[in-house]
Design a protein around this motif. Structure first.
Motif, PDB file in Angstrom:
ATOM      1  N   VAL A 322       0.865  -1.177   0.000  1.00 14.83           N
ATOM      2  CA  VAL A 322       0.000   0.000   0.000  1.00 14.83           C
ATOM      3  C   VAL A 322       0.900   1.224   0.000  1.00 14.83           C
ATOM      4  O   VAL A 322       1.587   1.494   0.983  1.00 14.83           O
ATOM      5  CB  VAL A 322      -0.928   0.004   1.235  1.00 14.83           C
ATOM      6  CG1 VAL A 322      -1.816   1.231   1.230  1.00 14.83           C
ATOM      7  CG2 VAL A 322      -1.764  -1.265   1.259  1.00 14.83           C
ATOM      8  N   PHE A 331      -8.695  -0.429  -0.625  1.00 17.64           N
ATOM      9  CA  PHE A 331      -8.010  -1.294   0.333  1.00 17.64           C
ATOM     10  C   PHE A 331      -8.784  -2.576   0.623  1.00 17.64           C
ATOM     11  O   PHE A 331      -8.202  -3.660   0.715  1.00 17.64           O
ATOM     12  CB  PHE A 331      -7.754  -0.535   1.642  1.00 17.64           C
ATOM     13  CG  PHE A 331      -6.993  -1.348   2.655  1.00 17.64           C
ATOM     14  CD1 PHE A 331      -5.632  -1.512   2.533  1.00 17.64           C
ATOM     15  CD2 PHE A 331      -7.643  -1.971   3.711  1.00 17.64           C
ATOM     16  CE1 PHE A 331      -4.916  -2.265   3.439  1.00 17.64           C
ATOM     17  CE2 PHE A 331      -6.944  -2.729   4.629  1.00 17.64           C
ATOM     18  CZ  PHE A 331      -5.568  -2.877   4.491  1.00 17.64           C
ATOM     19  N   LEU A 364      -5.439   0.385   9.138  1.00 19.79           N
ATOM     20  CA  LEU A 364      -5.032  -0.659   8.206  1.00 19.79           C
ATOM     21  C   LEU A 364      -4.621  -1.928   8.947  1.00 19.79           C
ATOM     22  O   LEU A 364      -4.970  -3.040   8.536  1.00 19.79           O
ATOM     23  CB  LEU A 364      -3.867  -0.166   7.339  1.00 19.79           C
ATOM     24  CG  LEU A 364      -4.132   1.027   6.416  1.00 19.79           C
ATOM     25  CD1 LEU A 364      -2.876   1.365   5.629  1.00 19.79           C
ATOM     26  CD2 LEU A 364      -5.294   0.760   5.477  1.00 19.79           C
TER      27      LEU A 364
END
Length: 625
Positions: A322, A331, A364
């Motif tokens: 990423v 994502f 994340l």
């Protein structure tokens, strides 16, 4: 027309625009930050005041540290002896960066890593990182090559306020005022006000080898005028990144023929991978992971997987890097398609506002933890490229990443060209080990369980295994597995004890009646999952013999001691339902006690589990003790 990143969607907790206040913010906070448990006595932390370089690591220190360390192999550490020392100090995976170095250099790296692994008798995974759609400044050819590694001279100096023209003309020559780039449609991606970061590849930010430019004028279809915002000395392989521009890798999906010059894997990537795939041992290649640079959508992962299959690398797992806001907007789909994630904090830290980055990283990591997929982060001890000691901020950064839940830390320039590659690995491992002592496994277990929408029977048994281990205060969990999937399910719930992924090798025939041996890849791929330690089953094919051998090896490694309890999760012969068994070390700490209890006995002992089937009903309303 300039291609711009689409607004990041609101499907995930890493909604960049919502966090920043661009969109309507939800009434409830996006994340609940938990305060971890603290040591009972703070003075205990000060008992050992020796320098890290003076501390010796035992095998059990490495095995009982769940967080993994990935080291990039370069000229500073490619020799076998240095790699041996890095393995002994906690390196779980060796990373090959295809952006630099020729094919002979990377082939030698694989051979040296395998030789070092056999020499120290410890398993090491191998990750290959693609160059992908990276844009470079054409500053000239290397002055020379040393053992396959390019030696670059100084390109130029730049002063704050200096005007620089970036051009995509193929015929342009590099000078102090005019910098040609490798992407032929570069100027069309820029607009006035853009910030462009230009610097040495893997620049640490501590070396003064990167400059931020602001676009002041689009001169024509090929030339962009910029002004330097800081001083810098540019040397080595020089790369370029535009903040806020959609990932260049997206251009491969467009229909216009002229925008197909930056595929997700370059011709050079494919050429080197083809050669590396031919390096084999007993018919098996050595590439365990492919790190896909500049990944911004799931289609690129599908394309990369097809490429790996074509090259005979179907066993390799794909880790998506990423690196841009565009990747953040996709994502969720990227996470579903990939086998794991890498938070590439160099470029991503440029592409998002600096004050938002810590929250984005936490979101994340939480998403990857809930999905049960390994997540790694980069750029943690930049200063150790030239210093034997990290800064306080860097040590804190490692600890916070571990407490957030990352599976591993990737070292880049620190080991590739740094002065202290072995000390870097050791420092990261020791910082992670200390952080794990205050990691709240209970809170993590409950958080992941709540965020998992549906528990399959296998995952239900995996979570129950973690509960049982905590309930009986087991010292070790052993998971018998073929693909590694069951072991990863157990590790997803972050038990407070080491987990041995006992991989049983398999021999199978394909459609062409060719025999294939599996087991090594699956074992080595556990080296990137936090808390997992892989073992290959040895000796007899008898179930009891395999388990007894595993426990004896654990005892020799110092992670199972006299009379300690061990929890085993496995599938009995002829059964499709996994079973949890309890065993104990004998009073001498050398072998497994023959008194084995089944899950039915565990149920009676704990009084809080719902049965041996591992059904979802057994988890309803339950809390991690």
């Amino acid at each position: 027309m300039s291609a711009r990143a689409a607004p990041i969607g609101a499907r995930l907790s890493c909604d960049y625009d919502a966090i920043k206040g661009v969109a309507n913010r939800a009434a409830a906070p996006l994340m609940k930050l938990h305060i971890p448990k603290l040591p009972k006595k703070l003075e205990n932390l000060l008992e050992d005041d020796s320098e890290i370089s003076e501390k010796s690591l035992l095998t059990q220190d490495i095995l009982t540290t769940g967080t993994k360390v990935v080291a990039t192999i370069g000229p500073a550490c490619q020799d076998v002896d240095t790699i041996c020392q890095m393995i002994k100090n906690g390196m779980s995976c060796a990373r090959l960066d295809l952006t630099n170095g020729d094919v002979e250099f990377h082939a030698r790296t694989i051979k040296n890593v395998m030789q070092a692994s056999m020499k120290v008798q410890q398993m090491v995974a191998i990750m290959v990182d693609t160059a992908g759609p990276e844009i470079f400044v054409k500053s000239g050819d290397p002055e020379t090559y040393e053992n396959g590694w390019p030696k670059w001279g100084k390109a130029t100096s730049v002063k704050m306020g200096q005007t620089v023209t970036i051009t995509d003309l193929k015929t342009a020559k590099f000078s102090a005022q005019r910098w040609p780039v490798t992407y032929e449609h570069f100027a069309k991606q820029c607009k006035v006000g853009d910030h462009i970061t230009v610097g040495r590849y893997l620049s640490t930010g501590m070396e003064g080898t990167s400059v931020t430019l602001e676009v002041t004028q689009i001169i024509d279809d090929h030339d962009v005028q910029c002004v330097a915002m800081n001083d810098a000395e540019l040397n080595g392989l020089i790369t370029l990144f535009i903040k806020g521009c959609s990932s260049f890798a997206d251009l491969v999906l467009e229909r216009d023929e002229e925008t197909k010059s930056l595929p997700i894997m370059t011709a050079r990537d494919l050429e080197i991978l083809k050669v590396l795939s031919q390096i084999k041992y007993q018919g098996s290649d050595y590439i365990d992971f492919l790190s896909l640079s500049y990944c911004s959508n799931k289609e690129q992962i599908i394309e990369a997987r097809q490429t790996l299959d074509t090259l005979g690398l179907s066993n390799a797992k794909i880790l998506a890097k990423v690196e841009s806001r565009k990747a953040l907007s996709n994502f969720e789909s990227i996470l579903n398609a990939a086998d794991g994630m890498i938070i590439s904090r160099g470029n991503l830290g440029i592409d998002v506002d600096v004050e938002m980055f810590p929250m984005i990283q936490k979101a994340l990591v939480q998403a990857c933890n809930a999905a049960g997929k390994p997540v790694l982060t980069t750029r943690v001890v930049d200063s150790m490229t030239s210093s034997p000691r990290p800064t306080r901020a860097e040590a804190t950064d490692i600890s916070n990443a571990v407490i957030d839940g990352v599976d591993g830390i990737i070292l880049g320039a620190e080991t590739l060209r740094g002065l202290f590659p072995v000390l870097c690995v050791k420092t990261v491992l020791l910082c992670a080990k200390q952080a794990e002592t205050i990691f709240d496994n209970n809170q993590h277990f409950n958080s992941v369980l709540k965020r998992t929408a549906f528990l399959s029977q296998l995952e239900s048994m995996a979570s129950s295994t973690v509960r049982v281990a905590d309930k009986i205060q087991a010292a070790l969990i052993v998971v018998v597995t073929g693909s590694g999937r069951t072991a990863r399910f157990v590790a997803k719930y972050r038990p407070d004890v080491p987990v041995i992924a006992l991989t049983v090798p398999r021999i199978r025939a394909d459609a062409s009646n060719r025999w294939h041996y599996s087991g090594r890849h699956q074992a080595r791929q556990s080296m990137l999952v936090r808390g997992l330690y892989p073992m290959l089953a040895m000796g007899t094919t008898d179930e009891g013999g395999i388990l007894e051998d595993c426990v004896e090896r654990a005892a020799l490694l110092g992670i199972a001691r006299p009379s300690e309890n061990i929890v085993i999760l496995y599938n009995p012969p002829g059964s499709e339902v996994p079973v949890i068994k309890l065993v104990a070390m004998d009073k001498f700490g050398k072998r497994m006690d023959q008194r084995i209890q089944s899950m039915l006995d565990v149920t009676a002992a704990s009084g809080r589990l719902g049965g041996s089937s591992g059904s979802e009903s057994s988890l309803e309303g339950g809390q991690f003790p």
